[in-house]
Design a protein around this motif. Sequence first.
Motif, PDB file in Angstrom:
ATOM      1  N   HIS A 562      12.654 -46.085   0.968  1.00  0.00           N
ATOM      2  CA  HIS A 562      12.193 -47.084   0.353  1.00  0.00           C
ATOM      3  C   HIS A 562      10.803 -47.496   0.805  1.00  0.00           C
ATOM      4  O   HIS A 562      10.356 -48.713   0.745  1.00  0.00           O
ATOM      5  N   PHE A 621      17.591 -53.508   1.854  1.00  0.00           N
ATOM      6  CA  PHE A 621      17.997 -52.640   1.107  1.00  0.00           C
ATOM      7  C   PHE A 621      19.526 -51.958   1.330  1.00  0.00           C
ATOM      8  O   PHE A 621      20.539 -51.877   0.392  1.00  0.00           O
ATOM      9  N   ARG A 634      12.122 -47.164  -5.300  1.00  0.00           N
ATOM     10  CA  ARG A 634      10.984 -47.573  -4.519  1.00  0.00           C
ATOM     11  C   ARG A 634       9.986 -48.252  -5.532  1.00  0.00           C
ATOM     12  O   ARG A 634       9.762 -47.996  -6.692  1.00  0.00           O
TER      13      ARG A 634
END
Length: 817
Positions: A562, A621, A634
């Motif tokens: 991420h 996340f 992302r």
Amino acid sequence: MTKLEPSGPLALAGIRVLEVGTGSALAYAGKLFADFGAEVIKVEDGAGDALRHLPPLLAAAGQAPQSALNAWLSTNKRSVTLRGQSIEELAWLSRLAMSCDVVLDARALRQGVEILAHPVCRRSADIQSAKAPIEVYLTWFGESGPYSQFTGSDAVCRALAGAVHGSGAVAGPPHLPHDMQTGIVAGLGAFSSAVAALLGASDGSRRYVLSIHEAAFTVVEMEAGMVQDGRHPQARLGVNRFCTTHPGGIYPTKEGWIGLFAHTLPQWSALCVAIGRPELAHDARFVSGPTRITYADEIDAFLQPALLTRTAGEWFELLGSSKFPAVLVPTMDELLAQKVHRERAAFVPVASGATRFEGVGVPFPLGDAGPLRGGVAAHKGAHDNAYRTEEALAGAAGRTRAAEGLPPLRKLRVIDLTMGWAGPLAARTLADFGAEVIKVEGTQYPDWWRGTHFTEEFYQQRLYEKNSNFALMNRNKLGVTLDLAHPEGREAFLALVKTADMVIENYSTEVLPKLGLDYASLCQVNERLVMVSMPAFGIGNEWSRVRAYGGTLEQASGLPHHTGFAHNPPSLTSYAYGDPIGGWNAGAAALLALLVQARTGKGRHVNLSQVECMLPLAAPFLIEQSLCGKTSPRQGNAHPVFAPHNIYPCAGEDAWMVVSVADDAQWDALLDVLQAPELRLDPALSVVAGRRAQREKIDAVIAAWTRQRPADDAMHLLQRAGVGAGVVKPIGSVLEDPHLRSRGFFQKVQREHLGEYLATTPWFRESQQPLEISRVAPTLGEHSREVFSRVIGLTQEQVNALEKSGITGTMAARKRA
């Protein structure tokens, strides 16, 4: 509602805390208190905390959407609402604050530092000004200095602190992490400051002011030392390129991703053997990490195909058996399924209304003292009536102010058995709050941050005394040397432990048990001893012996999935992220364990996992995965709420600036500066949803404007208009930053062998002046004689005998064959 009294063993039972203001740093500090049993009263205005809008959102019938991330941050807190700004309402809030032991105040983040002149607990004229609870204030840039009036944001602070520029592709733009990651660090700082003040409560209450900008700098403090030593490239080296070694990144395998970090020659040799290329182990081009980074492309050319022949799990087992630092780089669903974290209760249930999902547990395992394993997030205003009664407002804390400059931990003694960055940072936190920290090294095994290349030059020129990183991380400590493998060395060490309140260590998990110095042994000589251990995955599980560096911890947390842009592989930051995060958490856990010791008289072993310390940074996340069954791709440098929010090119080579527009008023101010009628005339852009939908159009206009201007000029133009903007500073320029220099954050000091260097000062302040550095980092064994005499009563003859037998000394000795 009466003030809670200790009703159980939770660490902070009976402590009442007021949380007022906004932001993830404040919310996380309050969460730490609440999840350890404190009565945390979160005050919001009528509009509610801005965090309530962070995705993913929970839908509930008849209620406004609630952020799942905010719900996780709000577990176990009370929720009350401030009903406007009338004199009567502010008087009520003041009385509520005066009933508390601690006030966590982040109003300055929205209202400016001027609000610090109007403490929430001083509103009523009948309150004696000398009496107040402990107060901890969060600001973007502190009370003083050129940036103190800046419009801040987590991204702006991070950029100006040097914690952005080094990450990402060589051509740019650099990578911006999720705001939460800076908020977690600053929240740990606020919590640590308050707990330190509680430990020193017999002196009276204290007032601490924190700069989120300076807290953000601590995650790249190692880089500042490398700049001073001339070892830093001061440029981005590319995605998954780490300036001190190679390979130090993330690679695809037959199935899954594997994270590698090869620092030492034995580690490089083990990797070469594992991929079937043993002839490369002693190739002159590859013998050290700093030289391998020069040949990174050539190494990857033969490494990447080899890694595709096995799965990530197979490589993890194979490389782990040879003690090579390799870890799985899990996606969020894989992370949630990992047995080692499940066994340690790293994931906890969160309830918000009728919705249930998993969040991240507080990573301080204090046993019966907490933390709570999950909890419920109250709906906004759920406890309004409970805190409007005379009974609830009675019982003011009533502490007088402690004398300024009186360190709260000055009566405590800590034995520091740490090396590198994470452990020494944790011990330095205790030293900065006034504890007597005695750092124990061996002449044959000094702190590896003194150096790892044991050449003739290392010994003859005392290179082990000339590393700025070591000097930065070990200020305010005493230094002694002992050979813990020798019976007389162990005897002297145990004598030190007998006098201590705490031992903190970050050795590999097998080292202290082999020496007979594990917690079971140490508590035999000191039953009230607190010990903090901080291996990568904790002690007592199947991954406990996994070797790890700061980058390894980042890999194992899943955060790289991420970070950065979707067209790149999972991406590391450019620094050893796990080290400072581990240090911040271990320091906070140590302070809390010491408070429990002070309240109960009992010792305990805090079995920390540094990978778990990284997991709160991944909370957005992990929560999205738990709630939605998947995570969003992302997003590069986009923000989940703010728009525009990005890094823009400026005039000059590799020059960049963050622009972070947090609300519609800032958007209007930005348009005034840009003079862009095509944006102002589009009604869809007047609200954030419309701006997010047309992000590329807006970014093109801003980039056209920034390219015409030096980054510093552009920043000041926007800041004068009230727009959040900050130069993406290379770490070298941070050392010359006018704001930090004006605040005295960096101080020139002298140290034997090293000479003059720039030392950092603590990230918390009692006034506008920085806290003094009481002593520079010790040279090897500098205080052995004084400590052995004063603390454990050895005579000079006894110390001479220890020196003669090599058990102690002041010069590094060659390792035994």
